[in-house]
Design an enzyme around this catalytic site. Structure first.
Site, PDB file in Angstrom:
ATOM      1  N   ARG A  51      26.731 -18.344 -31.822  1.00  0.00           N
ATOM      2  CA  ARG A  51      26.981 -18.922 -33.145  1.00  0.00           C
ATOM      3  C   ARG A  51      27.572 -20.316 -32.992  1.00  0.00           C
ATOM      4  O   ARG A  51      28.194 -20.619 -31.979  1.00  0.00           O
ATOM      5  CB  ARG A  51      28.025 -18.123 -33.906  1.00  0.00           C
ATOM      6  CG  ARG A  51      27.773 -16.661 -33.917  1.00  0.00           C
ATOM      7  CD  ARG A  51      28.977 -15.963 -34.544  1.00  0.00           C
ATOM      8  NE  ARG A  51      28.845 -14.528 -34.357  1.00  0.00           N
ATOM      9  CZ  ARG A  51      29.678 -13.637 -34.873  1.00  0.00           C
ATOM     10  NH1 ARG A  51      30.720 -14.049 -35.591  1.00  0.00           N
ATOM     11  NH2 ARG A  51      29.488 -12.356 -34.693  1.00  0.00           N
ATOM     12  N   ASP A  53      30.121 -22.738 -35.641  1.00  0.00           N
ATOM     13  CA  ASP A  53      30.881 -22.648 -36.891  1.00  0.00           C
ATOM     14  C   ASP A  53      30.390 -23.647 -37.938  1.00  0.00           C
ATOM     15  O   ASP A  53      29.640 -24.565 -37.625  1.00  0.00           O
ATOM     16  CB  ASP A  53      32.365 -22.926 -36.608  1.00  0.00           C
ATOM     17  CG  ASP A  53      33.088 -21.691 -36.089  1.00  0.00           C
ATOM     18  OD1 ASP A  53      32.528 -20.593 -36.212  1.00  0.00           O
ATOM     19  OD2 ASP A  53      34.204 -21.844 -35.554  1.00  0.00           O
ATOM     20  N   TYR A 111      28.990 -28.627 -24.211  1.00  0.00           N
ATOM     21  CA  TYR A 111      29.379 -29.128 -25.525  1.00  0.00           C
ATOM     22  C   TYR A 111      29.836 -30.573 -25.400  1.00  0.00           C
ATOM     23  O   TYR A 111      30.326 -30.989 -24.342  1.00  0.00           O
ATOM     24  CB  TYR A 111      30.549 -28.314 -26.103  1.00  0.00           C
ATOM     25  CG  TYR A 111      30.189 -26.955 -26.628  1.00  0.00           C
ATOM     26  CD1 TYR A 111      29.814 -26.795 -27.958  1.00  0.00           C
ATOM     27  CD2 TYR A 111      30.245 -25.831 -25.813  1.00  0.00           C
ATOM     28  CE1 TYR A 111      29.502 -25.532 -28.463  1.00  0.00           C
ATOM     29  CE2 TYR A 111      29.926 -24.566 -26.318  1.00  0.00           C
ATOM     30  CZ  TYR A 111      29.554 -24.433 -27.637  1.00  0.00           C
ATOM     31  OH  TYR A 111      29.248 -23.194 -28.130  1.00  0.00           O
ATOM     32  N   ARG A 198      37.230 -26.682 -29.147  1.00  0.00           N
ATOM     33  CA  ARG A 198      38.020 -27.409 -30.148  1.00  0.00           C
ATOM     34  C   ARG A 198      39.516 -27.366 -29.838  1.00  0.00           C
ATOM     35  O   ARG A 198      40.243 -28.332 -30.118  1.00  0.00           O
ATOM     36  CB  ARG A 198      37.732 -26.874 -31.544  1.00  0.00           C
ATOM     37  CG  ARG A 198      36.319 -27.240 -32.022  1.00  0.00           C
ATOM     38  CD  ARG A 198      35.894 -26.466 -33.258  1.00  0.00           C
ATOM     39  NE  ARG A 198      36.838 -26.641 -34.345  1.00  0.00           N
ATOM     40  CZ  ARG A 198      36.834 -25.917 -35.460  1.00  0.00           C
ATOM     41  NH1 ARG A 198      35.946 -24.945 -35.614  1.00  0.00           N
ATOM     42  NH2 ARG A 198      37.704 -26.155 -36.405  1.00  0.00           N
TER      43      ARG A 198
END
Lengths: 247, 247
Positions: A51, A53, A111, A198
Site C-alpha cells: 500500500r 498512504d 523510496y 517518513r
C-alpha cells in the site's frame, strides 16, 4: 490465463491512498474499474507490491493481475492509459510466470523523499515536495543516516499502531541528493515498516535543523521505542520509486 | 495611501481564470479575500496586468493595490503567503508611485508555452504541459515562427469573438527551447490579443507535425482571418512569465 506485471506511476495528491476503502478515491479502485471495463464487466483482482498512504506518490509501483485476453503488451499499455485517469499512468507491462506475486516476492524497495528549500515554494510543486524554510545541515543528516544502514530492529521508526511483530529490516542504502533548492533522501531496503521512511525523514530533518545531534541515531535505534524518534514527515514528500524482485 | 506592486505565481489548474466571475474560484477573488482580511473587512481593489483564462498558469503575473497600512515589504510577502491558498504565491512586492497602473502601463509581456513529448506523460505534469505524441519538427516550427516576429495586424491569431478594434501588435521575440522531452515556445511582445499565444502555439504545432508548410505563416498573417490559422492550443500549456513596465 496469463499473469501480467505492470509498473505504474501516480500522483498521490488526489487519492486516499493505494488500497480500496469504502467511498474513497483510491488507486486500486481506479485500476480495478478499468480492468473490469476491459474484461466486459468481469472483476479482476489487482495485487500491488504494497500500500501507499493518502498523498504518497509512486513513480515505480508494481502490480500484477491475471487475464484471459491475448493482447500485445503495447496494446495493454495503450488501453490502460486511455481508460485510466491522468493521475495514474502505466509505464511498463510484461507477461510473467503464473507464480509471480507482486507483494510476496519483493526483495527490496526504493523510496525517495523530497524537500524544497526555496524561500517561497512554487505553487506548481506544492503537493509534490515538502517545503522547509529552516536551513538544513545536509552533512550532519548524511552522517546521522549512517547509523540506519544495516539490519536492525526498526521499532523506533514504526508507527505505534501496527500489528507487525518482526520489526527487523535491512536498510541497504540511505543517501541525500541536492538538486538546487530540492533535497532528496533516497532509501533502499529489504522492506519497510509502516511509516518507516517518513519517520526516518522526519528524524533526520530534526538533525538537519540542529534539534538533534547527528550521533543520536544509534541510541534511537537501540531504544526500539517510537517515542525515541522524531516526527513523521508529511506524506506528500514521499515517492515509491522502485520495487525489486528476484530475477 | 501607498500603492503596492506585487509579482505573483499561480497554478491555473484549480481556477476558472484570473478574473472574478460569479460562483467561480478565481485568482482575483482569492487575492481580494485575503486583502479584505488584512484590511479588517474593507474591500481592496486588485488590478492585474491582464486576465488569464481558466487553467492558464502564471509565474510572473503583476498586480497592484492600494493600502493605508505601513508594513515592511517582507512582512507583506509573509502575510499574503500565509493567508493565500497554496496555489497562489506572492514572490515579490514593492512600493510604487501612486500613478503606477499594472494594466495600463505595461510595455510588454512574455509568455511560455510548454509541450511534453514523452511517450507516456508523467502524472505529475499532466496539468502543467500539453502532451503531444506525434514527432515535432522543431526546425520547421522555428523557421515558420520568423514570419510572426515584427509588427502586424494579428487578426488571424485572435479569437473571433473579441471587441478589440485595433489588432496590430508587435512580437519582439518568438523562439523554442528544448529541455529533454519538454518543448517550450517563448514569445515576447508589446501586448497580445485574446487567445493570440495559444493560436500561435496551435498553428506552429501544425507546422511541426507536417500538417502545414513552414512558409505558410506570412499568408496566414496577411489573411487577417481567424479561419486561416490553426487550432487554439490547450490552456494548460500556457504560462504568463513576465510583465514589463517603463522603468
Amino acid at each position: 490465463m496469463k499473469r501480467l506485471k505492470a509498473t505504474i506511476a501516480y500522483d498521490g495528491s488526489g487519492f486516499a491512498g493505494y488500497q480500496v476503502q469504502p467511498d474513497k478515491r483510491t488507486v486500486q479502485l481506479e485500476l480495478m474499474n478499468v480492468l473490469k471495463t476491459i474484461h466486459k464487466g468481469k472483476v479482476v483482482q489487482v495485487v500491488a507490491s504494497g500500500r501507499t498512504d493518502a498523498k504518497v506518490h509512486a513513480t515505480g509501483q508494481v502490480i500484477h493481475f491475471d487475464t484471459a485476453f491475448s493482447i500485445p503488451m503495447t496494446g495493454w499499455i495503450k488501453a490502460l492509459n486511455v481508460l485510466l485517469p491522468e493521475d495514474i499512468r502505466v509505464n511498463a507491462i510484461e507477461e510473467v510466470d503464473a507464480s509471480f506475486h507482486a507483494r510476496y516476492h519483493t526483495t527490496g524497495k526504493t523510496y525517495r523523499y523530497k524537500w524544497n528549500r526555496s524561500q517561497i515554494i512554487s505553487p506548481f510543486t506544492r503537493n509534490l515536495m515538502v517545503h522547509i524554510k529552516q536551513p538544513l545541515d545536509v552533512e550532519a543528516m548524511t552522517i546521522a543516516a549512517q547509523a540506519l544502514i544495516g539490519t536492525y530492529d526498526f521499532s523506533s521508526f514504526c508507527a505505534a499502531n501496527t500489528a507487525v511483530v518482526d520489526k527487523v529490516r535491512t536498510v541497504r542504502r540511505l543517501e541525500f541528493e541536492e538538486h538546487g533548492d530540492e533535497l532528496h533522501m533516497i532509501i533502499e531496503g529489504s522492506g519497510f515498516l509502516y511509516n518507516m521512511v517518513r519517520i526516518i525523514a522526519g528524524t533526520l530533518t530534526e538533525v538537519g535543523t540542529g534539534k538533534r545531534a547527528a550521533d543520536e541515531l544509534s541510541r534511537i535505534v537501540a531504544a526500539t521505542d517510537r517515542d525515541a524518534a522524531g516526527k513523521t514527515a508529511a506524506a506528500h514528500g514521499l515517492y515509491l520509486e522502485s520495487v525489486m524482485y528476484e530475477s
